[in-house]
Motif scaffolding. Structure first.
Motif, PDB file in Angstrom:
ATOM      1  N   GLN A  83       0.731  -1.118  -0.127  1.00 21.31           N
ATOM      2  CA  GLN A  83       0.077  -0.079  -0.106  1.00 21.31           C
ATOM      3  C   GLN A  83       0.921   1.287   0.145  1.00 21.31           C
ATOM      4  O   GLN A  83       0.594   2.073  -0.760  1.00 21.31           O
ATOM      5  N   LYS A  84       1.976   1.252   0.665  1.00 22.76           N
ATOM      6  CA  LYS A  84       2.845   2.352   0.680  1.00 22.76           C
ATOM      7  C   LYS A  84       3.652   2.662  -0.326  1.00 22.76           C
ATOM      8  O   LYS A  84       3.369   3.715  -0.994  1.00 22.76           O
ATOM      9  N   ALA A 114       0.743   4.010  -2.823  1.00 24.78           N
ATOM     10  CA  ALA A 114       0.389   5.389  -2.629  1.00 24.78           C
ATOM     11  C   ALA A 114       1.519   6.411  -2.917  1.00 24.78           C
ATOM     12  O   ALA A 114       1.316   7.569  -3.595  1.00 24.78           O
ATOM     13  N   HIS A 152      -4.697   6.254   2.701  1.00 25.88           N
ATOM     14  CA  HIS A 152      -3.486   5.768   2.672  1.00 25.88           C
ATOM     15  C   HIS A 152      -2.507   6.798   3.013  1.00 25.88           C
ATOM     16  O   HIS A 152      -2.731   8.010   3.292  1.00 25.88           O
ATOM     17  N   ARG A 158      -8.705  11.576   3.857  1.00 24.02           N
ATOM     18  CA  ARG A 158      -8.730  10.070   3.707  1.00 24.02           C
ATOM     19  C   ARG A 158     -10.242   9.702   4.132  1.00 24.02           C
ATOM     20  O   ARG A 158     -10.582   9.167   5.203  1.00 24.02           O
ATOM     21  N   TYR A 199      -8.676   2.139   0.833  1.00 21.46           N
ATOM     22  CA  TYR A 199      -7.589   1.867  -0.046  1.00 21.46           C
ATOM     23  C   TYR A 199      -8.277   0.584  -0.845  1.00 21.46           C
ATOM     24  O   TYR A 199      -7.924   0.766  -2.346  1.00 21.46           O
TER      25      TYR A 199
END
Length: 126
Positions: free
Chosen positions: A8-9, A12, A58, A64, A68
Motif C-alpha cells: 500500500q505504501k 501510495a 493511505h 482520507r 484503499y
C-alpha cells in the motif's frame, strides 16, 4: 515465495507521479491522431486519479475518506478500460500502443499488490 511486492505504501507514493503523467504524456506524445478521445481519456483519467489519491485513506491521502480497497478496485477497472479502449474507440498506432501498454501495466501492478493481513483487535481485560 510470494511474488506480490507492491505494498500500500509503494502504491501510495506512485499515485501522484502516475496521475500527473496521465495528464501530461498525451500532449508530449501527441496522442489523439486517430481519435481525439485518445488525448482526453488519459487527461480525464489523470484528473480523476489525482482526486482519488487525495481522497484515499493511505499514506499520501490528504482527505482520507475512501478506503484503499476501493482505490485498488478503481485502478483495476481503469486498467481494464485502458486495455479495451483501442478496440472500443478504434485507436491505431501510438494511441493504441499507449492505452494497451498502460492498461496492461496497471493490471500487473494491481495483480502484484500484496494484501496486508487484517488487524484483529485484541480484547483487553479490565
Amino acid at each position: 515465495m510470494d511474488p506480490r511486492f507492491v505494498t500500500q505504501k509503494i502504491h501510495a507514493y506512485l499515485d501522484y507521479p502516475v496521475a500527473f503523467s496521465l495528464m501530461t504524456l498525451p500532449f508530449l506524445l501527441g496522442l489523439g491522431a486517430t481519435n481525439p478521445i485518445a488525448l482526453w481519456l488519459s487527461v480525464a483519467t489523470g484528473v480523476a486519479a489525482l482526486a482519488l489519491t487525495l481522497l484515499t485513506d493511505h499514506e499520501t491521502g490528504v482527505v482520507r475518506i475512501l478506503p484503499y480497497s476501493f482505490h485498488l478496485a478503481v485502478d483495476g477497472l481503469v486498467g481494464l478500460a485502458f486495455v479495451a479502449a483501442p478496440i472500443l474507440f478504434g485507436f491505431k498506432g501510438l494511441d493504441a500502443f499507449y492505452y494497451a501498454g498502460l492498461g496492461a501495466t496497471v493490471l500487473v501492478v494491481v495483480g502484484l499488490h500484496r494484501r496486508t493481513p487484517a488487524v484483529t483487535p485484541t480484547l483487553q481485560r479490565a
